[in-house]
Design a protein around this motif. Sequence first.
Motif, PDB file in Angstrom:
ATOM      1  N   ILE A 149     -14.669 -55.585  53.795  1.00  0.00           N
ATOM      2  CA  ILE A 149     -13.228 -55.744  54.021  1.00  0.00           C
ATOM      3  C   ILE A 149     -12.627 -54.367  54.215  1.00  0.00           C
ATOM      4  O   ILE A 149     -12.825 -53.469  53.397  1.00  0.00           O
ATOM      5  CB  ILE A 149     -12.537 -56.477  52.857  1.00  0.00           C
ATOM      6  CG1 ILE A 149     -13.119 -57.886  52.712  1.00  0.00           C
ATOM      7  CG2 ILE A 149     -11.032 -56.550  53.090  1.00  0.00           C
ATOM      8  CD1 ILE A 149     -12.481 -58.713  51.611  1.00  0.00           C
ATOM      9  N   ARG A 150     -11.903 -54.192  55.301  1.00  0.00           N
ATOM     10  CA  ARG A 150     -11.320 -52.890  55.577  1.00  0.00           C
ATOM     11  C   ARG A 150      -9.839 -52.847  55.233  1.00  0.00           C
ATOM     12  O   ARG A 150      -9.296 -51.825  54.864  1.00  0.00           O
ATOM     13  CB  ARG A 150     -11.524 -52.540  57.054  1.00  0.00           C
ATOM     14  CG  ARG A 150     -11.060 -51.170  57.411  1.00  0.00           C
ATOM     15  CD  ARG A 150     -11.753 -50.123  56.533  1.00  0.00           C
ATOM     16  NE  ARG A 150     -13.144 -50.044  56.818  1.00  0.00           N
ATOM     17  CZ  ARG A 150     -13.668 -49.273  57.765  1.00  0.00           C
ATOM     18  NH1 ARG A 150     -12.897 -48.497  58.473  1.00  0.00           N
ATOM     19  NH2 ARG A 150     -14.965 -49.269  57.966  1.00  0.00           N
ATOM     20  N   LYS A 151      -9.157 -53.964  55.400  1.00  0.00           N
ATOM     21  CA  LYS A 151      -7.737 -54.022  55.061  1.00  0.00           C
ATOM     22  C   LYS A 151      -7.477 -55.319  54.319  1.00  0.00           C
ATOM     23  O   LYS A 151      -7.997 -56.352  54.712  1.00  0.00           O
ATOM     24  CB  LYS A 151      -6.906 -53.964  56.341  1.00  0.00           C
ATOM     25  CG  LYS A 151      -5.439 -53.733  56.078  1.00  0.00           C
ATOM     26  CD  LYS A 151      -4.677 -53.414  57.326  1.00  0.00           C
ATOM     27  CE  LYS A 151      -3.254 -53.009  56.989  1.00  0.00           C
ATOM     28  NZ  LYS A 151      -2.490 -52.758  58.219  1.00  0.00           N
ATOM     29  N   GLY A 152      -6.680 -55.238  53.241  1.00  0.00           N
ATOM     30  CA  GLY A 152      -6.375 -56.443  52.463  1.00  0.00           C
ATOM     31  C   GLY A 152      -7.498 -56.812  51.515  1.00  0.00           C
ATOM     32  O   GLY A 152      -7.747 -57.978  51.240  1.00  0.00           O
ATOM     33  N   ASP A 154      -7.862 -56.803  48.420  1.00  0.00           N
ATOM     34  CA  ASP A 154      -7.574 -57.511  47.175  1.00  0.00           C
ATOM     35  C   ASP A 154      -7.481 -59.020  47.353  1.00  0.00           C
ATOM     36  O   ASP A 154      -7.206 -59.758  46.401  1.00  0.00           O
ATOM     37  CB  ASP A 154      -6.265 -56.992  46.565  1.00  0.00           C
ATOM     38  CG  ASP A 154      -6.469 -55.687  45.809  1.00  0.00           C
ATOM     39  OD1 ASP A 154      -7.603 -55.446  45.335  1.00  0.00           O
ATOM     40  OD2 ASP A 154      -5.502 -54.916  45.685  1.00  0.00           O
ATOM     41  N   ILE A 155      -7.711 -59.474  48.561  1.00  0.00           N
ATOM     42  CA  ILE A 155      -7.530 -60.893  48.880  1.00  0.00           C
ATOM     43  C   ILE A 155      -8.341 -61.813  47.951  1.00  0.00           C
ATOM     44  O   ILE A 155      -7.845 -62.850  47.497  1.00  0.00           O
ATOM     45  CB  ILE A 155      -7.872 -61.134  50.377  1.00  0.00           C
ATOM     46  CG1 ILE A 155      -7.203 -62.383  50.893  1.00  0.00           C
ATOM     47  CG2 ILE A 155      -9.353 -61.201  50.623  1.00  0.00           C
ATOM     48  CD1 ILE A 155      -7.481 -62.625  52.387  1.00  0.00           C
ATOM     49  N   GLY A 157      -9.452 -61.232  44.836  1.00  0.00           N
ATOM     50  CA  GLY A 157      -8.892 -61.212  43.472  1.00  0.00           C
ATOM     51  C   GLY A 157      -7.548 -61.913  43.401  1.00  0.00           C
ATOM     52  O   GLY A 157      -7.147 -62.418  42.355  1.00  0.00           O
ATOM     53  N   PHE A 158      -6.848 -61.950  44.515  1.00  0.00           N
ATOM     54  CA  PHE A 158      -5.560 -62.630  44.574  1.00  0.00           C
ATOM     55  C   PHE A 158      -5.751 -64.138  44.677  1.00  0.00           C
ATOM     56  O   PHE A 158      -5.073 -64.914  44.008  1.00  0.00           O
ATOM     57  CB  PHE A 158      -4.756 -62.117  45.775  1.00  0.00           C
ATOM     58  CG  PHE A 158      -3.479 -62.873  46.020  1.00  0.00           C
ATOM     59  CD1 PHE A 158      -2.428 -62.793  45.118  1.00  0.00           C
ATOM     60  CD2 PHE A 158      -3.322 -63.668  47.144  1.00  0.00           C
ATOM     61  CE1 PHE A 158      -1.255 -63.497  45.339  1.00  0.00           C
ATOM     62  CE2 PHE A 158      -2.151 -64.367  47.372  1.00  0.00           C
ATOM     63  CZ  PHE A 158      -1.111 -64.282  46.463  1.00  0.00           C
TER      64      PHE A 158
END
Lengths: 162, 162
Positions: A149-152, A154-155, A157-158
């Motif tokens: 994952i390069r962006k976002g 924390d998706i 864990g969210f």
Amino acid sequence: MSNIQLDDLDRAILRLLKSDARLTIAEISNKIGKPESTVHFRIKKLQEKGIIDKYTIILGEPLKPKHLAFIILEVGRPIIEDFLERYVEYITKTLSALPGVLFVAKSGPDKIIALVGKNDKEELLKFIEDNIKSIPTLKNVVVLPVSEIRKGEDIAGFLAEV
Amino acid sequence: MSNIQLDDLDRAILRLLKSDARLTIAEISNKIGKPESTVHFRIKKLQEKGIIDKYTIILGEPLKPKHLAFIILEVGRPIIEDFLERYVEYITKTLSALPGVLFVAKSGPDKIIALVGKNDKEELLKFIEDNIKSIPTLKNVVVLPVSEIRKGEDIAGFLAEV
């Protein structure tokens, strides 16, 4: 987005709260060099306007699935076209209830996008094989394992459930 | 996940904090019928173990992009195979920096998954046309507009940038 007037101060406060929602008014005031009363007022306004919707937690490594995959499901068009919507609805509902399915969305009349997370690759692939590819009325299933994952990032864990 | 021992009390606390991370110890104590000291101790432990990773905010409607689309990019294999990784890396980096690109991940050696959000459909499609489909070395681009989120619907408010 365009109707909302946010100035640099609002944005600075939002960014700080995004990085740590437990920051106190005093800490934020310190970091941005504005009086506590101003910070307090701005946060109140941001909440009232619904710009801050919720305060939440992100789960850490121990509860975060280690392996993720996006899955694109294409539902076969039934002989009676009208049934397509019902099929898509049924699959969407079924997927949403499966453990480890973090995200489910419909895309157009006949596609569904899901994000699945499990702790190891084998478990993830077995889950997809047993629970997703076996769904009747599917025309096509594309599995896209997430390798980085390069962006976002924390998706997981969210979206992870407790 | 399997090494972590969470009991019902931990889970109840985590669920409450997920729904509202501003709840006070007293409020949580009230809701779950356990002493404040217990709640305090459990939250402390959950933080120390990294089970609670971060506290954050979810942005509301005014800042949430109204139209989302997942985009699957397939990068063409270059004549010199070794360059593939470099191409994928370059595109991943480029995408991550574009405004409205909420999420970017690599999938396997030659695919990239992105989530893009804009305020109207035309803007979203124009953005994809101008900024994504125009990237050189792409072999294939699949655009999956999100028509309805069924699970994980806060994703846009979580990933939106200020």
